[in-house]
Design a protein around this motif. Sequence first.
Motif, PDB file in Angstrom:
ATOM      1  N   SER A  77      26.332  27.483  25.450  1.00  0.00           N
ATOM      2  CA  SER A  77      27.521  26.739  25.872  1.00  0.00           C
ATOM      3  C   SER A  77      28.369  26.216  24.718  1.00  0.00           C
ATOM      4  CB  SER A  77      27.107  25.574  26.777  1.00  0.00           C
ATOM      5  OG  SER A  77      26.523  26.066  27.966  1.00  0.00           O
ATOM      6  N   ASP A  81      32.299  26.753  24.595  1.00  0.00           N
ATOM      7  CA  ASP A  81      33.189  25.590  24.599  1.00  0.00           C
ATOM      8  C   ASP A  81      34.158  25.643  23.425  1.00  0.00           C
ATOM      9  OD1 ASP A  81      31.943  24.659  26.858  1.00  0.00           O
ATOM     10  OD2 ASP A  81      30.616  23.275  25.783  1.00  0.00           O
ATOM     11  N   ALA A  84      36.767  28.255  24.090  1.00  0.00           N
ATOM     12  CA  ALA A  84      37.649  27.906  25.206  1.00  0.00           C
ATOM     13  C   ALA A  84      38.645  26.798  24.872  1.00  0.00           C
ATOM     14  CB  ALA A  84      36.812  27.496  26.423  1.00  0.00           C
ATOM     15  N   LYS A  85      38.686  26.355  23.622  1.00  0.00           N
ATOM     16  CA  LYS A  85      39.633  25.303  23.258  1.00  0.00           C
ATOM     17  C   LYS A  85      41.082  25.754  23.412  1.00  0.00           C
ATOM     18  CE  LYS A  85      36.665  22.670  20.129  1.00  0.00           C
ATOM     19  NZ  LYS A  85      36.446  22.205  18.732  1.00  0.00           N
ATOM     20  N   SER A  86      41.322  27.035  23.179  1.00  0.00           N
ATOM     21  CA  SER A  86      42.659  27.586  23.369  1.00  0.00           C
ATOM     22  C   SER A  86      42.853  27.952  24.838  1.00  0.00           C
ATOM     23  CB  SER A  86      42.835  28.837  22.500  1.00  0.00           C
ATOM     24  OG  SER A  86      43.938  29.592  22.929  1.00  0.00           O
ATOM     25  N   PRO A  87      43.973  27.563  25.451  1.00  0.00           N
ATOM     26  CA  PRO A  87      44.215  27.907  26.863  1.00  0.00           C
ATOM     27  C   PRO A  87      44.165  29.408  27.123  1.00  0.00           C
ATOM     28  CG  PRO A  87      45.775  26.249  26.130  1.00  0.00           C
ATOM     29  CD  PRO A  87      45.039  26.717  24.907  1.00  0.00           C
ATOM     30  N   ARG A  89      42.452  31.747  25.387  1.00  0.00           N
ATOM     31  CA  ARG A  89      41.064  32.208  25.323  1.00  0.00           C
ATOM     32  C   ARG A  89      40.262  31.688  26.508  1.00  0.00           C
ATOM     33  NH1 ARG A  89      39.616  31.010  19.062  1.00  0.00           N
ATOM     34  NH2 ARG A  89      40.452  29.024  19.711  1.00  0.00           N
ATOM     35  N   LYS A  90      40.598  30.503  26.978  1.00  0.00           N
ATOM     36  CA  LYS A  90      39.905  29.947  28.137  1.00  0.00           C
ATOM     37  C   LYS A  90      40.120  30.820  29.365  1.00  0.00           C
ATOM     38  CE  LYS A  90      39.323  25.658  30.770  1.00  0.00           C
ATOM     39  NZ  LYS A  90      39.770  24.244  30.901  1.00  0.00           N
ATOM     40  N   LEU A  93      38.084  34.025  28.902  1.00  0.00           N
ATOM     41  CA  LEU A  93      36.667  33.730  29.121  1.00  0.00           C
ATOM     42  C   LEU A  93      36.352  33.584  30.608  1.00  0.00           C
ATOM     43  CD1 LEU A  93      35.774  31.225  26.263  1.00  0.00           C
ATOM     44  CD2 LEU A  93      34.598  33.365  26.773  1.00  0.00           C
ATOM     45  N   LYS A  94      37.279  32.995  31.331  1.00  0.00           N
ATOM     46  CA  LYS A  94      37.079  32.823  32.771  1.00  0.00           C
ATOM     47  C   LYS A  94      36.987  34.169  33.469  1.00  0.00           C
ATOM     48  CE  LYS A  94      38.992  30.388  36.784  1.00  0.00           C
ATOM     49  NZ  LYS A  94      40.096  29.513  37.266  1.00  0.00           N
ATOM     50  N   TRP A 121      34.418  39.308  24.828  1.00  0.00           N
ATOM     51  CA  TRP A 121      34.185  38.081  25.598  1.00  0.00           C
ATOM     52  C   TRP A 121      33.024  38.260  26.568  1.00  0.00           C
ATOM     53  CZ3 TRP A 121      37.150  34.292  23.681  1.00  0.00           C
ATOM     54  CH2 TRP A 121      38.327  34.655  23.017  1.00  0.00           C
TER      55      TRP A 121
END
Length: 201
Positions: A77, A81, A84-87, A89-90, A93-94, A121
């Motif tokens: 995790s 985490d 995923a700090k960048s919108p 990349r988040k 990742l989703k 990813w």
Amino acid sequence: MSETFFSLLSTYGPLVIFLSAFFSCLLVPIPTSLMMITGGAFVVTGDLVLWHVLLSAYLGACLGDQTGYFIGRSGGSPVLDHLAKSPGRKAVLKRARALVDRRGGIGVFFSTWAVAPLGPWVNFIAGATGLSWARFTIADVLGEAIWVTSYVGLGMLFSTQIDSVSEIAGDVAGLIAALVVAATMILWIRAVMKHQKSQRA
């Protein structure tokens, strides 16, 4: 751009293909597909040996995927985490997590060639979420075989039109990725609707 690849391949050969395939699987922005197409063209001209090109690209991709998987598995995790700090990349990742959660090994298989931009990813997610190493590896080695042979084959077939082929290949890869993502969303929506319907019943 193609002149740069010609220069690198003519000087360092399969080593460049190996390194580009390896690091592209770890989110380094290297156009490995174009590198493999160029390698295939060099096979036709006699500057490179086919099995050298195939093996270097294949080993680089598989080892890169394995490295990403074990980074995800050991870091878990915290690694996700941090990524995923960048919108942007988040969001990626989703989508990668949804692919692994719903499809497991099959998701890994398609991420290596059909939706290659999601591949690195998916490797992290597969390791972090505990997808078994055996399932990951089997899906990965099969998928990478398709990816490598497809692009090297394109380079061999259209050795005199590398720039055009690389552009078309990029467009086709983007189209396939969009179709797979759309299909995944449709399946997810159907599953949610089915679940809600069963709850109302």
